[in-house]
Write an enzyme that holds these catalytic residues in place. Structure first.
Site, PDB file in Angstrom:
ATOM      1  N   ASP A  78     -23.154  -2.884   5.005  1.00  0.00           N
ATOM      2  CA  ASP A  78     -24.363  -3.034   4.197  1.00  0.00           C
ATOM      3  C   ASP A  78     -25.292  -1.830   4.316  1.00  0.00           C
ATOM      4  O   ASP A  78     -26.508  -1.966   4.233  1.00  0.00           O
ATOM      5  CB  ASP A  78     -25.100  -4.321   4.585  1.00  0.00           C
ATOM      6  CG  ASP A  78     -25.587  -4.304   6.036  1.00  0.00           C
ATOM      7  OD1 ASP A  78     -25.114  -3.452   6.824  1.00  0.00           O
ATOM      8  OD2 ASP A  78     -26.444  -5.143   6.386  1.00  0.00           O
ATOM      9  N   GLU A 145     -23.317  -3.399  -0.696  1.00  0.00           N
ATOM     10  CA  GLU A 145     -23.592  -4.835  -0.702  1.00  0.00           C
ATOM     11  C   GLU A 145     -24.500  -5.147  -1.888  1.00  0.00           C
ATOM     12  O   GLU A 145     -25.522  -4.495  -2.096  1.00  0.00           O
ATOM     13  CB  GLU A 145     -24.282  -5.279   0.585  1.00  0.00           C
ATOM     14  CG  GLU A 145     -24.543  -6.787   0.597  1.00  0.00           C
ATOM     15  CD  GLU A 145     -25.429  -7.240   1.760  1.00  0.00           C
ATOM     16  OE1 GLU A 145     -24.986  -8.106   2.507  1.00  0.00           O
ATOM     17  OE2 GLU A 145     -26.551  -6.706   1.887  1.00  0.00           O
TER      18      GLU A 145
END
Length: 209
Positions: A78, A145
């Protein structure tokens, strides 16, 4: 860090910035075409962010991993994040479907916290996608993400996040319970607004006929 290492880390993060640019452009194109075809835009707005080098390094430490570019790329998924905010809960799945149909986007993982909320009431759909980034001398596959949620879900999540860090993760049970109850209220609001929107669409469809 030595000068050449700093440059390597800076270039590493630059590839994630390019991946975010790619995703944001795709979303804008999809939204504009959807608006043209259906006279309605499912995306309210898009937020992007890249983790700081310090945040990535701290996450590697928590995972008991050596601080290296290789470990950051392999174990931190992420680093680049996109948050897509929409009006209604059914927009979430329209946006998800449009992203998944992109031929140059490889979907690595989907977590649906809308159909299966977290215990605290958190709702959102999370995707990890792989985006090809074409550089001057090579192509890099970069993970991004993507979170898709309604405005109401985003409002709750933002406040919950602030409260969570004020208590340094040790939220008192009564506040935790109130947050869960608020999440349930947000869910009811989303359902009511969706139902209201569907009534409006049906009304105008009958009017045209």
């Amino acid at each position: 860090m030595k000068q050449n290492q700093l440059k390597q880390w800076a270039h590493f993060f630059l590839t994630y910035k390019f991946a975010l640019d790619e995703v944001e452009t795709k979303l804008n194109i999809l939204n504009e075409e959807f608006q043209f075809i259906h006279d309605y835009n499912p995306i309210e707005h898009v937020k992007t962010r890249i983790k700081t080098p310090e945040s990535v390094m701290e996450k590697l430490r928590r995972k008991n991993l050596e601080i290296s570019l290789e470990n950051a790329k392999s174990h931190i998924r992420d680093i680049a994040g996109v948050r897509v905010i929409c009006s209604f809960s059914n927009d979430i799945y329209q946006i998800l479907d449009m992203i998944c149909k992109q031929s140059d986007v490889k979907v690595i993982e989907v977590k649906d916290y809308v159909k299966d909320p977290k215990p605290n009431g958190y709702k959102s759909v999370h995707l990890i996608v792989e985006i090809p980034v074409f550089l001057t001398n090579r192509m890099e596959n970069v993970l991004v993400e993507i979170q898709i949620r309604t405005s109401a879900m985003d409002f709750w999540a933002s406040l919950e996040h602030k409260i969570y860090y004020k208590f340094h993760e040790g939220i008192p049970p009564e506040i935790r319970q109130q947050l869960k109850e608020s999440a349930d209220m947000i869910s009811t609001l989303d359902q009511r607004m969706l139902a209201l929107n569907e009534k409006v669409i049906k009304h105008f469809a009958l009017t045209i006929e």
